[in-house]
Every structure is written in C-alpha cells, then in structure tokens.
Design a protein around this motif. Sequence first.
Motif, mmCIF file in Angstrom:
data_model
loop_
_atom_site.group_PDB
_atom_site.id
_atom_site.type_symbol
_atom_site.label_atom_id
_atom_site.label_comp_id
_atom_site.label_asym_id
_atom_site.label_seq_id
_atom_site.Cartn_x
_atom_site.Cartn_y
_atom_site.Cartn_z
ATOM 1 N N ARG A 54 0.710 -1.672 -0.097
ATOM 2 C CA ARG A 54 -0.048 -0.103 -0.193
ATOM 3 C C ARG A 54 0.949 1.086 0.031
ATOM 4 O O ARG A 54 0.586 2.042 -0.405
ATOM 5 C CB ARG A 54 -0.734 0.051 1.178
ATOM 6 N N GLU A 55 2.012 0.908 -0.391
ATOM 7 C CA GLU A 55 3.257 2.060 -0.055
ATOM 8 C C GLU A 55 2.806 3.166 0.476
ATOM 9 O O GLU A 55 2.901 4.223 0.465
ATOM 10 C CB GLU A 55 2.876 3.046 -2.163
ATOM 11 N N ILE A 56 2.914 2.563 2.059
ATOM 12 C CA ILE A 56 2.750 3.858 3.331
ATOM 13 C C ILE A 56 4.585 3.971 3.818
ATOM 14 O O ILE A 56 5.021 1.997 3.772
ATOM 15 C CB ILE A 56 1.968 3.919 4.114
ATOM 16 N N SER A 57 4.579 4.393 4.536
ATOM 17 C CA SER A 57 5.819 4.433 5.880
ATOM 18 C C SER A 57 5.354 4.343 6.924
ATOM 19 O O SER A 57 4.417 5.477 6.870
ATOM 20 C CB SER A 57 6.993 5.711 4.955
ATOM 21 N N ALA A 58 6.268 4.075 7.701
ATOM 22 C CA ALA A 58 6.100 3.849 9.419
ATOM 23 C C ALA A 58 7.182 3.887 10.499
ATOM 24 O O ALA A 58 8.039 3.930 9.475
ATOM 25 C CB ALA A 58 5.308 2.313 9.252
ATOM 26 N N THR A 59 6.865 4.322 11.246
ATOM 27 C CA THR A 59 8.166 3.936 12.282
ATOM 28 C C THR A 59 7.794 2.899 12.907
ATOM 29 O O THR A 59 6.601 2.517 13.625
ATOM 30 C CB THR A 59 8.149 5.960 13.336
ATOM 31 N N PHE A 60 9.052 2.010 13.198
ATOM 32 C CA PHE A 60 8.923 0.710 14.653
ATOM 33 C C PHE A 60 9.634 1.028 15.146
ATOM 34 O O PHE A 60 10.782 1.629 15.407
ATOM 35 C CB PHE A 60 9.542 -0.211 13.370
ATOM 36 N N PHE A 61 8.723 0.359 16.222
ATOM 37 C CA PHE A 61 9.950 1.828 17.632
ATOM 38 C C PHE A 61 9.253 0.137 18.305
ATOM 39 O O PHE A 61 9.356 -1.518 18.900
ATOM 40 C CB PHE A 61 8.634 1.813 19.041
ATOM 41 N N MET A 62 11.604 0.095 18.544
ATOM 42 C CA MET A 62 11.558 -1.502 17.958
ATOM 43 C C MET A 62 12.311 -1.993 19.668
ATOM 44 O O MET A 62 13.356 -0.840 20.474
ATOM 45 C CB MET A 62 13.061 -2.436 17.201
ATOM 46 N N LEU A 63 11.926 -3.024 20.252
ATOM 47 C CA LEU A 63 12.721 -2.838 21.576
ATOM 48 C C LEU A 63 14.365 -3.977 21.050
ATOM 49 O O LEU A 63 14.119 -4.745 20.292
ATOM 50 C CB LEU A 63 12.085 -4.858 22.015
ATOM 51 N N PHE A 205 -13.306 -1.085 19.833
ATOM 52 C CA PHE A 205 -14.751 -0.087 19.512
ATOM 53 C C PHE A 205 -15.210 -0.380 17.684
ATOM 54 O O PHE A 205 -14.108 -1.088 17.272
ATOM 55 C CB PHE A 205 -14.082 1.632 19.580
ATOM 56 N N PRO A 206 -15.957 0.044 17.137
ATOM 57 C CA PRO A 206 -16.631 -0.487 16.181
ATOM 58 C C PRO A 206 -15.359 0.326 14.937
ATOM 59 O O PRO A 206 -15.426 1.757 16.013
ATOM 60 C CB PRO A 206 -17.978 0.266 15.911
ATOM 61 N N TYR A 207 -15.490 -0.606 13.776
ATOM 62 C CA TYR A 207 -14.151 0.473 12.857
ATOM 63 C C TYR A 207 -15.369 2.411 12.444
ATOM 64 O O TYR A 207 -14.420 2.612 12.441
ATOM 65 C CB TYR A 207 -14.051 -0.167 11.885
ATOM 66 N N GLY A 208 -16.293 1.824 12.335
ATOM 67 C CA GLY A 208 -16.785 3.262 11.912
ATOM 68 C C GLY A 208 -16.889 3.889 13.029
ATOM 69 O O GLY A 208 -16.392 5.784 12.488
ATOM 70 N N LEU A 209 -16.757 3.957 13.999
ATOM 71 C CA LEU A 209 -16.565 4.739 14.857
ATOM 72 C C LEU A 209 -15.136 5.632 15.812
ATOM 73 O O LEU A 209 -14.420 7.021 15.962
ATOM 74 C CB LEU A 209 -16.903 4.547 16.936
ATOM 75 N N PHE A 210 -14.298 4.561 15.548
ATOM 76 C CA PHE A 210 -12.387 5.241 15.573
ATOM 77 C C PHE A 210 -12.772 5.811 13.822
ATOM 78 O O PHE A 210 -11.920 6.919 14.780
ATOM 79 C CB PHE A 210 -12.187 3.714 15.094
ATOM 80 N N LEU A 263 -7.008 -3.153 9.590
ATOM 81 C CA LEU A 263 -5.944 -2.390 9.456
ATOM 82 C C LEU A 263 -5.737 -1.385 7.792
ATOM 83 O O LEU A 263 -5.291 -0.511 7.533
ATOM 84 C CB LEU A 263 -4.525 -3.067 9.693
ATOM 85 N N LEU A 264 -6.299 -2.589 7.215
ATOM 86 C CA LEU A 264 -6.429 -1.860 6.209
ATOM 87 C C LEU A 264 -7.134 -1.171 5.681
ATOM 88 O O LEU A 264 -7.381 -0.190 4.433
ATOM 89 C CB LEU A 264 -6.834 -3.694 4.591
ATOM 90 N N TRP A 265 -8.237 -0.918 6.297
ATOM 91 C CA TRP A 265 -9.525 -0.227 6.055
ATOM 92 C C TRP A 265 -8.442 1.119 5.868
ATOM 93 O O TRP A 265 -8.984 2.236 5.566
ATOM 94 C CB TRP A 265 -10.603 0.281 7.207
ATOM 95 N N LEU A 266 -7.942 0.982 7.572
ATOM 96 C CA LEU A 266 -7.630 2.838 8.248
ATOM 97 C C LEU A 266 -6.907 2.718 6.707
ATOM 98 O O LEU A 266 -6.461 3.997 7.331
ATOM 99 C CB LEU A 266 -7.225 1.914 9.586
ATOM 100 N N ILE A 267 -6.275 2.170 6.975
ATOM 101 C CA ILE A 267 -5.005 2.200 5.815
ATOM 102 C C ILE A 267 -5.122 3.455 4.438
ATOM 103 O O ILE A 267 -4.564 3.415 4.035
ATOM 104 C CB ILE A 267 -3.805 1.464 5.700
ATOM 105 N N GLY A 268 -6.829 2.946 3.787
ATOM 106 C CA GLY A 268 -6.875 3.362 2.958
ATOM 107 C C GLY A 268 -8.163 4.307 3.099
ATOM 108 O O GLY A 268 -7.894 5.352 2.384
ATOM 109 N N ASP A 269 -8.058 4.196 4.110
ATOM 110 C CA ASP A 269 -9.166 6.033 4.732
ATOM 111 C C ASP A 269 -8.235 7.125 4.808
ATOM 112 O O ASP A 269 -8.639 7.993 4.527
ATOM 113 C CB ASP A 269 -10.206 5.257 5.587
#
Length: 283
Positions: A54-63, A205-210, A263-269
């Motif tokens: 989905r061509e997104i970058s993120a931050t990975f907080f690593m132990l 929580f329901p995804y729509g609320l989030f 997660l896929l919904w969130l990334i797309g929205d």
Amino acid sequence: MKQPEPITNAMTVDVEDYFQVSAFENIIARGGWDKLPCRVEQNTDRILQLFADREISATFFMLGWVAERYPTLIQRIVEAGHELASHGFSHIRVTQQNRDDFREDVSRTRKLLEDLSGTAVRGYRAASYSIGRSNLWAHEVLAETGYLYSSSIYPIHHDLYGMPEAPRFAFYPPAAPSLLEIPVSTVELSGHKFPCGGGGYFRLFPYGLFRWAVRRVNQLDGQPCIFYFHPWEIDPEQPRQRGISMKTRVRHYLNLQHMEQRLLWLIGDFRWDRMDRVFLQQD
C-alpha cells in the motif's frame, strides 16, 4: 475552490512479541523469554509486506531484545524506508526504573539499534506509555542521551497508565525543551478525552466509530493522529496464556482475527507516514 490537502497521520508499530506485553509480566518471567516460540519476526515481515503493498512508510519502535535476536529484521525495516526508533531494551516500564536504570536502558538500546541499522535513532516510546506525572524526569534523560522526540504519554485515564492532564498534542516539556513529546491520539468530547490511537481500543470499538474519531481530530483540531499497533495483534494463532484474568484475556485476544482487515480499512481511509516526517519537519 481548491480543497485542502488531507492531513498526514503517523503510523507506528511497537515491535514486541506476544509474551513481552506488560499484562503478562507476572506470569511470564523475562528470564524465560528465550524458551518460548517467537513469532515477532514473521509477524513484522507480514506488516512490512502490507505496508509495501500500500506504499506507506511507518515508524517501528523496536525492543532491543528483539533487535539483538533478529538483526536482519532491523535491516529489512530500514531498507524498506521506515523509521527505526527505540522501545527500550526489554519492555520494562519506566515506573519500575530509577533515573540511572532508565539512562542505561535507553542509551544501550539506542546504540544497539544505530549499530545494527547504520541510521540515527531519534525517537523513543516507553513500554506501556509509562511516562507520566510521577516520572517526568525521563524527558530530561531522553534529551541528554540524544533523543529528539518521545511518544510515551497517553493523556487518558487507564488502570495501567495515563496522564489525563497532559496536552493532547505535541509539546516541549518544560524540563527538556529540546525534546518533543508526542502523546498518543485522543478525541475530546464534552471536556473528556477518549482514546483513538490504536492498540486494544482499535480492536474493541467498531471501526466506523474509530474512523469518525480520527477524522474529527484531523478536521476539527487540524492535527495529525498517532496510531499504534503490535505485530502480535495480527496473529490470532499465537499461543494462548493461562492463569490470566478475564479482563486481561479480553484486552489481549479480542478481535485479533479482524485486526488485519481493520488495518487495511484504516490505511485506505487516511494518509500515513513516519513519525519523524510528520512531526520533526514541522519545526
């Protein structure tokens, strides 16, 4: 009339395995971690593929504990264009450390991650958001040890963490004016703050609320959201723990089978990027 550009939010992953969560610390000893089946590498690789698709970058907080055992995973994270940040060495809450212990922990982890990755580590997130009113000295230590930002305060009421009186959005702590503290996201309703930053709340929580809450923060407050989740949250097949309370069981296992789709919904929205690019470049 030209529509304003959508706000870019910060996507973050707290890289720890299922047996390292604070809720299990009384039933799984740290000394026994190496005897348990590890699933963090395969789950993190799955996340890396999901982000790549989905061509997104993120931050990975690593132990640091994970980094020591899976150094090539660190390289894959960085080579994919993501930000590498510190989650401390072995998921010890800051409330269980004194200043010297904390300094050693964050310094050791930062050096390890930088040596393995060849990149600067600028961000830190405390285990279980364990920086709060009783240990704000931690901000001073983070600044002194070379960190530029922290995302370690959750400004809500919670039985395990939280500092509800903290600002909702990024701020410079008075005791450490060179360090940016970036609280996990909340939405404000009738003067009360409610969580909308991810984790168990995202599964509860329901995804729509989030989605409504994230949009409210973006559109009404004009601020980016910080979202977090863990690799074990996309792994419904992980070993189940016995001897835990019903509350802990619900918090940890609820809706794991639906997490990846949500997660896929969130990334797309919404739009997403790394913490450093969302926040540090605004200065």
